[in-house]
Design a protein around this motif. Structure first.
Motif, PDB file in Angstrom:
ATOM      1  N   ILE A  40      15.597  15.313   6.809  1.00 52.76           N
ATOM      2  CA  ILE A  40      14.138  15.314   6.606  1.00 52.76           C
ATOM      3  C   ILE A  40      13.766  14.361   5.468  1.00 52.76           C
ATOM      4  CG2 ILE A  40      12.199  16.785   5.801  1.00 52.76           C
ATOM      5  CD1 ILE A  40      13.077  17.478   8.651  1.00 52.76           C
ATOM      6  N   ASP A  41      12.665  13.620   5.647  1.00 55.24           N
ATOM      7  CA  ASP A  41      12.122  12.841   4.530  1.00 55.24           C
ATOM      8  C   ASP A  41      10.600  12.805   4.645  1.00 55.24           C
ATOM      9  OD1 ASP A  41      12.123  11.439   2.170  1.00 55.24           O
ATOM     10  OD2 ASP A  41      13.370   9.798   2.893  1.00 55.24           O
ATOM     11  N   ASP A  42       9.943  12.468   3.556  1.00 60.32           N
ATOM     12  CA  ASP A  42       8.474  12.426   3.630  1.00 60.32           C
ATOM     13  C   ASP A  42       8.003  11.242   4.454  1.00 60.32           C
ATOM     14  OD1 ASP A  42       9.233  10.592   1.605  1.00 60.32           O
ATOM     15  OD2 ASP A  42       7.290  10.749   0.616  1.00 60.32           O
ATOM     16  N   LEU A  43       8.727  10.113   4.362  1.00 61.63           N
ATOM     17  CA  LEU A  43       8.204   8.890   4.958  1.00 61.63           C
ATOM     18  C   LEU A  43       9.330   7.984   5.449  1.00 61.63           C
ATOM     19  CD1 LEU A  43       5.229   6.907   3.682  1.00 61.63           C
ATOM     20  CD2 LEU A  43       7.396   5.686   3.787  1.00 61.63           C
ATOM     21  N   LEU A  44       9.110   7.393   6.622  1.00 56.87           N
ATOM     22  CA  LEU A  44      10.045   6.407   7.177  1.00 56.87           C
ATOM     23  C   LEU A  44       9.399   5.029   7.068  1.00 56.87           C
ATOM     24  CD1 LEU A  44      12.589   5.613   8.878  1.00 56.87           C
ATOM     25  CD2 LEU A  44      11.230   6.136  10.920  1.00 56.87           C
ATOM     26  N   ALA A  45      10.068   4.119   6.361  1.00 53.37           N
ATOM     27  CA  ALA A  45       9.527   2.758   6.211  1.00 53.37           C
ATOM     28  C   ALA A  45      10.515   1.759   6.823  1.00 53.37           C
ATOM     29  CB  ALA A  45       9.231   2.476   4.743  1.00 53.37           C
ATOM     30  N   THR A  46      11.413   1.206   6.031  1.00 52.26           N
ATOM     31  CA  THR A  46      12.373   0.235   6.580  1.00 52.26           C
ATOM     32  C   THR A  46      13.576   0.938   7.225  1.00 52.26           C
ATOM     33  OG1 THR A  46      13.688   0.117   4.559  1.00 52.26           O
ATOM     34  CG2 THR A  46      11.818  -1.393   4.729  1.00 52.26           C
ATOM     35  N   GLY A  47      13.740   2.221   6.941  1.00 55.80           N
ATOM     36  CA  GLY A  47      14.867   2.971   7.500  1.00 55.80           C
ATOM     37  C   GLY A  47      16.110   2.978   6.619  1.00 55.80           C
ATOM     38  N   GLY A  48      16.056   2.278   5.484  1.00 53.29           N
ATOM     39  CA  GLY A  48      17.227   2.208   4.605  1.00 53.29           C
ATOM     40  C   GLY A  48      17.679   3.581   4.111  1.00 53.29           C
ATOM     41  N   THR A  49      16.745   4.380   3.652  1.00 56.34           N
ATOM     42  CA  THR A  49      17.094   5.693   3.084  1.00 56.34           C
ATOM     43  C   THR A  49      17.666   6.621   4.145  1.00 56.34           C
ATOM     44  OG1 THR A  49      15.273   5.388   1.529  1.00 56.34           O
ATOM     45  CG2 THR A  49      16.203   7.612   1.678  1.00 56.34           C
ATOM     46  N   VAL A  50      17.011   6.686   5.299  1.00 59.68           N
ATOM     47  CA  VAL A  50      17.516   7.585   6.349  1.00 59.68           C
ATOM     48  C   VAL A  50      18.879   7.114   6.846  1.00 59.68           C
ATOM     49  CG1 VAL A  50      16.273   6.506   8.292  1.00 59.68           C
ATOM     50  CG2 VAL A  50      16.913   8.907   8.410  1.00 59.68           C
ATOM     51  N   VAL A 107       0.876  -1.178   0.000  1.00 60.58           N
ATOM     52  CA  VAL A 107       0.000   0.000   0.000  1.00 60.58           C
ATOM     53  C   VAL A 107       0.907   1.220   0.000  1.00 60.58           C
ATOM     54  CG1 VAL A 107      -1.763   1.303   1.232  1.00 60.58           C
ATOM     55  CG2 VAL A 107      -1.780  -1.202   1.311  1.00 60.58           C
ATOM     56  N   PHE A 108       0.798   2.048  -1.010  1.00 62.70           N
ATOM     57  CA  PHE A 108       1.649   3.233  -1.121  1.00 62.70           C
ATOM     58  C   PHE A 108       0.911   4.431  -0.544  1.00 62.70           C
ATOM     59  CE2 PHE A 108       3.715   6.835  -3.163  1.00 62.70           C
ATOM     60  CZ  PHE A 108       5.049   6.482  -3.091  1.00 62.70           C
ATOM     61  N   PHE A 109       1.619   5.218   0.264  1.00 64.64           N
ATOM     62  CA  PHE A 109       1.034   6.407   0.873  1.00 64.64           C
ATOM     63  C   PHE A 109       1.369   7.613  -0.007  1.00 64.64           C
ATOM     64  CE2 PHE A 109       1.016   3.234   4.010  1.00 64.64           C
ATOM     65  CZ  PHE A 109      -0.075   3.506   4.810  1.00 64.64           C
ATOM     66  N   ASP A 110       0.348   8.076  -0.696  1.00 65.20           N
ATOM     67  CA  ASP A 110       0.521   9.134  -1.691  1.00 65.20           C
ATOM     68  C   ASP A 110       0.358  10.499  -1.009  1.00 65.20           C
ATOM     69  OD1 ASP A 110       0.468  10.736  -3.943  1.00 65.20           O
ATOM     70  OD2 ASP A 110      -1.567  10.154  -4.517  1.00 65.20           O
ATOM     71  N   ILE A 111       1.437  11.305  -1.074  1.00 68.12           N
ATOM     72  CA  ILE A 111       1.400  12.616  -0.401  1.00 68.12           C
ATOM     73  C   ILE A 111       0.881  13.731  -1.302  1.00 68.12           C
ATOM     74  CG2 ILE A 111       3.255  12.077   1.233  1.00 68.12           C
ATOM     75  CD1 ILE A 111       5.079  13.822  -0.756  1.00 68.12           C
ATOM     76  N   THR A 112       0.545  13.422  -2.563  1.00 70.58           N
ATOM     77  CA  THR A 112       0.167  14.526  -3.465  1.00 70.58           C
ATOM     78  C   THR A 112      -1.118  15.255  -3.037  1.00 70.58           C
ATOM     79  OG1 THR A 112      -0.909  13.101  -5.106  1.00 70.58           O
ATOM     80  CG2 THR A 112       1.445  13.562  -5.435  1.00 70.58           C
ATOM     81  N   ALA A 172      13.509  12.157  -4.187  1.00 68.59           N
ATOM     82  CA  ALA A 172      12.920  13.397  -4.634  1.00 68.59           C
ATOM     83  C   ALA A 172      11.922  13.934  -3.612  1.00 68.59           C
ATOM     84  CB  ALA A 172      12.202  13.171  -5.956  1.00 68.59           C
ATOM     85  N   ARG A 173      11.170  13.030  -2.962  1.00 68.45           N
ATOM     86  CA  ARG A 173      10.091  13.537  -2.113  1.00 68.45           C
ATOM     87  C   ARG A 173      10.600  14.249  -0.861  1.00 68.45           C
ATOM     88  NH1 ARG A 173       7.482   8.979  -4.415  1.00 68.45           N
ATOM     89  NH2 ARG A 173       8.777   7.716  -3.080  1.00 68.45           N
ATOM     90  N   GLY A 174      11.794  13.884  -0.391  1.00 69.14           N
ATOM     91  CA  GLY A 174      12.358  14.578   0.772  1.00 69.14           C
ATOM     92  C   GLY A 174      12.558  16.058   0.498  1.00 69.14           C
TER      93      GLY A 174
HETATM   94  P1  5GP Z   1      12.730   3.319   3.520  1.00 68.07           P
HETATM   95  O1  5GP Z   1      14.075   3.601   2.936  1.00 68.07           O
HETATM   96  O2  5GP Z   1      12.603   3.830   4.953  1.00 68.07           O
HETATM   97  O3  5GP Z   1      12.306   1.899   3.382  1.00 68.07           O
HETATM   98  O4  5GP Z   1      11.655   4.095   2.638  1.00 68.07           O
HETATM   99  C1  5GP Z   1      11.468   5.469   2.742  1.00 68.07           C
HETATM  100  C2  5GP Z   1      11.807   6.139   1.451  1.00 68.07           C
HETATM  101  O5  5GP Z   1      11.084   5.551   0.373  1.00 68.07           O
HETATM  102  C3  5GP Z   1      11.433   7.614   1.491  1.00 68.07           C
HETATM  103  O6  5GP Z   1      12.444   8.360   0.855  1.00 68.07           O
HETATM  104  C4  5GP Z   1      10.111   7.694   0.727  1.00 68.07           C
HETATM  105  O7  5GP Z   1      10.064   8.812  -0.133  1.00 68.07           O
HETATM  106  C5  5GP Z   1      10.034   6.397  -0.064  1.00 68.07           C
HETATM  107  N1  5GP Z   1       8.774   5.657   0.193  1.00 68.07           N
HETATM  108  C6  5GP Z   1       8.661   4.343   0.486  1.00 68.07           C
HETATM  109  N2  5GP Z   1       7.375   3.992   0.618  1.00 68.07           N
HETATM  110  C7  5GP Z   1       6.656   5.107   0.421  1.00 68.07           C
HETATM  111  C8  5GP Z   1       5.231   5.388   0.460  1.00 68.07           C
HETATM  112  O8  5GP Z   1       4.359   4.541   0.704  1.00 68.07           O
HETATM  113  N3  5GP Z   1       4.860   6.674   0.227  1.00 68.07           N
HETATM  114  C9  5GP Z   1       5.773   7.650  -0.022  1.00 68.07           C
HETATM  115  N4  5GP Z   1       5.320   8.899  -0.223  1.00 68.07           N
HETATM  116  N5  5GP Z   1       7.101   7.417  -0.059  1.00 68.07           N
HETATM  117  C10 5GP Z   1       7.544   6.164   0.160  1.00 68.07           C
END
Ligand code: 5GP
Length: 171
Positions: free
Chosen positions: A117-127, A19-24, A57-59
């Motif tokens: 800063i980022d739009d979303l924290l999921a698995t934490g890989g990006t941060v 399920v993708f969380f759309d911020i638009t 890009a979303r960050g």
């Molecule tokens: P992580 O690296 O924590 O697994 O995923 C977070 C990164 O993936 C963020 O940079 C975010 O932009 C993107 N991302 C992953 N899933 C989603 C989602 O459901 N919605 C949005 N807006 N971004 C997501």
């Protein structure tokens, strides 16, 4: 203001079962967008950050107006080949595979305290990649801020275990 009402759930995107969380919708509401940026500014106003960094890009969407609001420099972290000057890079683990982030070598200095800063924290890989590149530059992390945290994924727990405090507007 209930920010959740401005996030649209998209089932089976980008893959079946996700399920993708759309911020638009949030971005299309000037009130909600301003509220989100102002909330981040309020939460991080007293942390003594000297710079704000985000990954494309979303960050960028939240970090750039936050930097403007807080009167701080904005540091873009980008995928390889996108930044024009000399870069440093980190490769970090994602759920499946790895990714690389680059930053200009002079973007962050040793005494900087960087708010990530980022739009979303999921698995934490990006941060985790963003933290690594800040630390590689010899600087420290002043804070970690997200609009959304997916609490059922391990990102938040991984950050806590690594000794990092994080803040999110929605979880
Ligand atoms: P992580 O690296 O924590 O697994 O995923 C977070 C990164 O993936 C963020 O940079 C975010 O932009 C993107 N991302 C992953 N899933 C989603 C989602 O459901 N919605 C949005 N807006 N971004 C997501």
């Amino acid at each position: 203001m209930n920010l959740r009402e401005h996030i649209r759930d998209i089932p089976n995107y980008p893959k079946e079962g996700i399920v993708f969380f759309d911020i638009t919708p949030l971005l299309s509401s000037p009130k909600a967008f301003r509220f989100a940026v102002d909330q981040l500014a309020e939460k991080f106003g007293s942390r003594g950050a000297t710079k704000i960094a985000a990954a494309e890009a979303r960050g960028f969407i939240f970090a750039a107006p936050l930097a403007y609001t807080m009167g701080l420099p904005f540091v873009p972290m980008r995928k390889p080949g996108k930044l024009p000057y000399r870069t440093m890079s980190v490769t970090y683990d994602l759920e499946y595979g790895t990714d690389t982030l680059c930053m200009h070598v002079d973007a962050i200095e040793r005494d900087d305290k960087v708010l990530i800063i980022d739009d979303l924290l999921a698995t934490g890989g990006t941060v985790n990649g963003m933290i690594k590149i800040v630390e590689q530059a010899g600087a420290s992390v002043a804070g970690l801020g997200f609009v959304i945290e997916l609490g059922f994924l391990p990102g938040g727990q991984i950050l806590r275990e690594a000794g990092f405090d994080h803040t999110c507007l929605l979880n």
